[in-house]
Design an enzyme around this catalytic site. Structure first.
Site, PDB file in Angstrom:
ATOM      1  N   GLU A 145     -10.148   4.185   4.282  1.00 21.60           N
ATOM      2  CA  GLU A 145      -9.317   4.915   3.336  1.00 21.60           C
ATOM      3  C   GLU A 145      -9.785   4.574   1.926  1.00 21.60           C
ATOM      4  OE1 GLU A 145      -5.197   5.684   5.813  1.00 21.60           O
ATOM      5  OE2 GLU A 145      -5.160   4.219   4.170  1.00 21.60           O
TER       6      GLU A 145
ATOM      7  N   ASP B 220       0.846  -1.190   0.000  1.00 18.89           N
ATOM      8  CA  ASP B 220       0.000   0.000   0.000  1.00 18.89           C
ATOM      9  C   ASP B 220       0.881   1.239   0.000  1.00 18.89           C
ATOM     10  OD1 ASP B 220      -2.543   1.166  -0.078  1.00 18.89           O
ATOM     11  OD2 ASP B 220      -2.512   1.562   2.068  1.00 18.89           O
TER      12      ASP B 220
ATOM     13  N   GLN C 150      -2.752   2.486  15.176  1.00 17.86           N
ATOM     14  CA  GLN C 150      -1.740   2.975  14.230  1.00 17.86           C
ATOM     15  C   GLN C 150      -0.861   4.054  14.859  1.00 17.86           C
ATOM     16  OE1 GLN C 150      -3.454   4.805  10.758  1.00 17.86           O
ATOM     17  NE2 GLN C 150      -1.486   5.266   9.809  1.00 17.86           N
TER      18      GLN C 150
ATOM     19  N   ARG D  83       1.522  14.626  13.721  1.00 18.89           N
ATOM     20  CA  ARG D  83       2.772  15.293  14.120  1.00 18.89           C
ATOM     21  C   ARG D  83       2.553  16.806  14.209  1.00 18.89           C
ATOM     22  NH1 ARG D  83       3.838  11.620  10.306  1.00 18.89           N
ATOM     23  NH2 ARG D  83       3.938  13.186   8.653  1.00 18.89           N
TER      24      ARG D  83
ATOM     25  N   THR E 164      -4.580   6.559   0.329  1.00 18.98           N
ATOM     26  CA  THR E 164      -5.818   7.328   0.420  1.00 18.98           C
ATOM     27  C   THR E 164      -5.875   8.419  -0.634  1.00 18.98           C
ATOM     28  OG1 THR E 164      -5.824   6.935   2.792  1.00 18.98           O
ATOM     29  CG2 THR E 164      -7.294   8.651   1.977  1.00 18.98           C
TER      30      THR E 164
ATOM     31  N   TYR F 272       1.195   5.728  -0.410  1.00 19.51           N
ATOM     32  CA  TYR F 272       0.793   6.910   0.362  1.00 19.51           C
ATOM     33  C   TYR F 272       0.954   8.094  -0.589  1.00 19.51           C
ATOM     34  CZ  TYR F 272       0.944   9.623   4.851  1.00 19.51           C
ATOM     35  OH  TYR F 272       0.707  10.440   5.910  1.00 19.51           O
TER      36      TYR F 272
ATOM     37  N   ASP G  45      -8.794   0.548   2.558  1.00 17.47           N
ATOM     38  CA  ASP G  45      -7.748   0.151   3.508  1.00 17.47           C
ATOM     39  C   ASP G  45      -8.223   0.540   4.910  1.00 17.47           C
ATOM     40  OD1 ASP G  45      -5.304  -0.671   4.557  1.00 17.47           O
ATOM     41  OD2 ASP G  45      -4.382   1.289   4.261  1.00 17.47           O
TER      42      ASP G  45
ATOM     43  N   ARG H 215      -7.011   3.950  13.790  1.00 19.89           N
ATOM     44  CA  ARG H 215      -6.104   5.091  13.958  1.00 19.89           C
ATOM     45  C   ARG H 215      -5.440   5.127  15.327  1.00 19.89           C
ATOM     46  NH1 ARG H 215      -5.121   6.274   8.786  1.00 19.89           N
ATOM     47  NH2 ARG H 215      -6.978   6.954   7.660  1.00 19.89           N
TER      48      ARG H 215
ATOM     49  N   GLU I  22      -9.338   4.205  -1.803  1.00 22.83           N
ATOM     50  CA  GLU I  22      -8.175   3.987  -2.653  1.00 22.83           C
ATOM     51  C   GLU I  22      -8.569   3.289  -3.946  1.00 22.83           C
ATOM     52  OE1 GLU I  22      -4.748   2.259  -0.846  1.00 22.83           O
ATOM     53  OE2 GLU I  22      -5.235   2.982   1.179  1.00 22.83           O
TER      54      GLU I  22
ATOM     55  N   HIS J 240      -3.651  14.133   1.312  1.00 20.09           N
ATOM     56  CA  HIS J 240      -3.888  13.230   2.443  1.00 20.09           C
ATOM     57  C   HIS J 240      -2.678  13.184   3.371  1.00 20.09           C
ATOM     58  CE1 HIS J 240      -5.082   9.756   4.781  1.00 20.09           C
ATOM     59  NE2 HIS J 240      -3.942   9.165   4.473  1.00 20.09           N
TER      60      HIS J 240
ATOM     61  N   THR K 170      -8.594  -5.536   4.463  1.00 18.95           N
ATOM     62  CA  THR K 170      -8.565  -4.640   3.305  1.00 18.95           C
ATOM     63  C   THR K 170      -9.634  -5.144   2.350  1.00 18.95           C
ATOM     64  OG1 THR K 170      -6.177  -4.281   3.538  1.00 18.95           O
ATOM     65  CG2 THR K 170      -7.173  -3.726   1.417  1.00 18.95           C
TER      66      THR K 170
ATOM     67  N   LYS L  24      -3.548  -1.746  10.428  1.00 17.43           N
ATOM     68  CA  LYS L  24      -3.987  -1.868   9.039  1.00 17.43           C
ATOM     69  C   LYS L  24      -4.279  -3.316   8.630  1.00 17.43           C
ATOM     70  CE  LYS L  24      -2.941   2.432   7.465  1.00 17.43           C
ATOM     71  NZ  LYS L  24      -3.784   3.309   6.639  1.00 17.43           N
TER      72      LYS L  24
ATOM     73  N   GLU M 235      -9.520  12.833   8.280  1.00 21.56           N
ATOM     74  CA  GLU M 235      -9.364  14.137   7.624  1.00 21.56           C
ATOM     75  C   GLU M 235     -10.670  14.924   7.670  1.00 21.56           C
ATOM     76  OE1 GLU M 235      -6.959  13.958   3.765  1.00 21.56           O
ATOM     77  OE2 GLU M 235      -7.716  11.909   3.994  1.00 21.56           O
TER      78      GLU M 235
ATOM     79  N   TYR N 141       3.206   3.061  14.950  1.00 17.32           N
ATOM     80  CA  TYR N 141       3.818   3.279  13.634  1.00 17.32           C
ATOM     81  C   TYR N 141       5.256   3.799  13.680  1.00 17.32           C
ATOM     82  CZ  TYR N 141       3.506   8.418  13.201  1.00 17.32           C
ATOM     83  OH  TYR N 141       3.674   9.773  13.348  1.00 17.32           O
TER      84      TYR N 141
END
Length: 411
Positions: free
Chosen positions: A207, A134, A248, A150, A355, A136, A241, A245, A209, A141, A265, A261, A369, A252
């Site tokens: 997500e 997968d 994750q 962050r 995404t 990104y 996907d 969260r 996709e 996104h 899927t 994740k 989002e 991560y």
């Protein structure tokens, strides 16, 4: 083989004449997506090709029409993998045969009894997934999620505009549309807590996709340049996907997504051939960082961006319309990067785009989002549906169908 009742909307009732497919039907002769189906009267999985409101039993058609041995063998398989492995010249021959059978009047009487109404079939996972990767690839996104995960730091990692960031997922948990999704459990550190706790995910997300289905296998140690990507990408499906969260966010760093994740899927039951998307090709957005030669697609014509318009609905209410044309990285760059280290491709490999999000507030492809990370995550019983359409030849539309999943409580 993974199977679930079809989540496909049958659309209008099939015409009395299955060959009376309107010009604007998104599943007309310009599309002809592949799937795998069974019926109540015959539980054996077999390849089908969607045509309007019907599904053609492709293997039976090949036998009835005396197709060449190669075509009959590939269409007589219970999954797409033998066709995927056969490579682009075979894909072209098979597609030409299917188009002829469905459009030329001389074949109608032989083909008519082999067209099954869509609402009479159960759709299955159309191919055996070999590896799953997968990416990104949406700048919008990545920036939106970076600001949430962050805060106060640069939302994009330093490498993001130099290579298509991705992670290796879990092929064994790829499921067909309509398969329930059980809320995952795992570790998470909740806001204000100093130590992690264990339990069902409290921030279950989706997500939106596209998934790219790979054929044309390669040898380990070889590379696939961008200009040869179309020799290895068979077709495109819709992909969700699912993402926990809270799990994750805790796991991560430093190696990226894992249990947040890998629990599920979902993919749509139809694989749209790449050839059906010739009129959906567009140039990707302008880029503001120099690319290394193996990823530099400046001036490449036609572009490998795709104008696919997607919709995300929760419990029947459309909440966003992400535009795939806004994606920063293309599928050709993903293939080139995925193999630049000599990693081989196998028939049945699946790679997700990451995404899909656009610049607008209603163009995002994930609930994190849409609601800023503060709420709006999925509850048990919620049903998520992703649909998509692309422009086709002569003003037609190319349909992808739908990928749907309902959330079940943690076990």
């Amino acid at each position: 083989m993974s199977a679930a009742p079809s989540a496909e909307s049958p659309g209008p009732a099939p015409a009395a004449d299955p060959f009376a497919v309107p010009h604007d039907d998104p599943f007309g002769p310009h599309n002809l997506p592949y799937g795998v189906f069974t019926t109540a009267g015959d539980p054996a999985p077999r390849l089908g090709v969607r045509y309007g409101g019907h599904v053609l039993d492709a293997g039976a058609a090949a036998r009835a029409l005396g197709a060449p041995a190669e075509v009959a063998r590939l269409l007589g398989a219970p999954v797409l993998n033998p066709l995927l492995a056969a490579g682009r010249p075979a894909w072209t021959r098979v597609r030409a045969a299917l188009t002829s059978w469905l459009t030329e009047p001389a074949h109608r009487e032989a083909v008519r009894p082999l067209l099954v109404p869509l609402d009479a079939v159960t759709l299955h996972l159309p191919f055996e997934v070999a590896d799953y990767v997968d990416f990104y690839a949406s700048e919008h996104h990545a920036a939106n999620v970076g600001r949430i995960f962050r805060p106060g730091a640069d939302p994009l990692p330093a490498n993001w505009k130099h290579l298509p960031v991705g992670y290796h997922g879990r092929a064994g948990t790829v499921v067909v549309s309509g398969t329930p999704v059980v809320r995952p459990c795992g570790q998470r550190r909740l806001p204000g807590e100093d130590a992690p706790s264990y339990g069902p995910s409290l921030r279950l997300d989706v997500e939106v996709e596209l998934g790219f289905v790979v054929g044309g296998p390669t040898e380990q140690g070889s590379r696939v340049p961008m200009g040869e990507a179309d020799e290895h990408v068979f077709g495109v499906c819709l992909l969700n996907d699912w993402s926990a969260r809270d799990i994750q966010a805790w796991e991560y760093v430093p190696l990226g997504p894992f249990l947040g994740k890998s629990f599920a899927t979902s993919v749509s039951p139809w694989v749209v051939p790449l050839d059906a998307l010739a009129h959906a090709r567009v140039a990707p957005p302008g880029r503001d960082a120099a690319l290394l030669p193996y990823l530099d697609d400046a001036g490449v014509t036609p572009g490998c961006g795709l104008d696919v318009r997607l919709e995300l609905a929760v419990n029947g209410v459309v909440v966003a319309r992400p535009p795939f044309a806004a994606m920063y990285w293309t599928y050709a760059q993903m293939v080139a990067h995925m193999t630049v280290n000599g990693a081989s491709l196998r028939a049945g490999d699946l790679f997700g785009s990451g995404t899909v999000s656009g610049a607008g507030a209603d163009e995002v492809g994930a609930l994190i989002e849409l609601y800023g990370g503060g709420g709006g995550f999925l509850a048990d019983g919620d049903e998520v549906t992703i649909t998509g359409v692309a422009p086709g030849a002569g003003g037609t539309r190319v349909g992808f169908g739908a990928v749907t999943g309902r959330v079940e409580a943690a076990r």
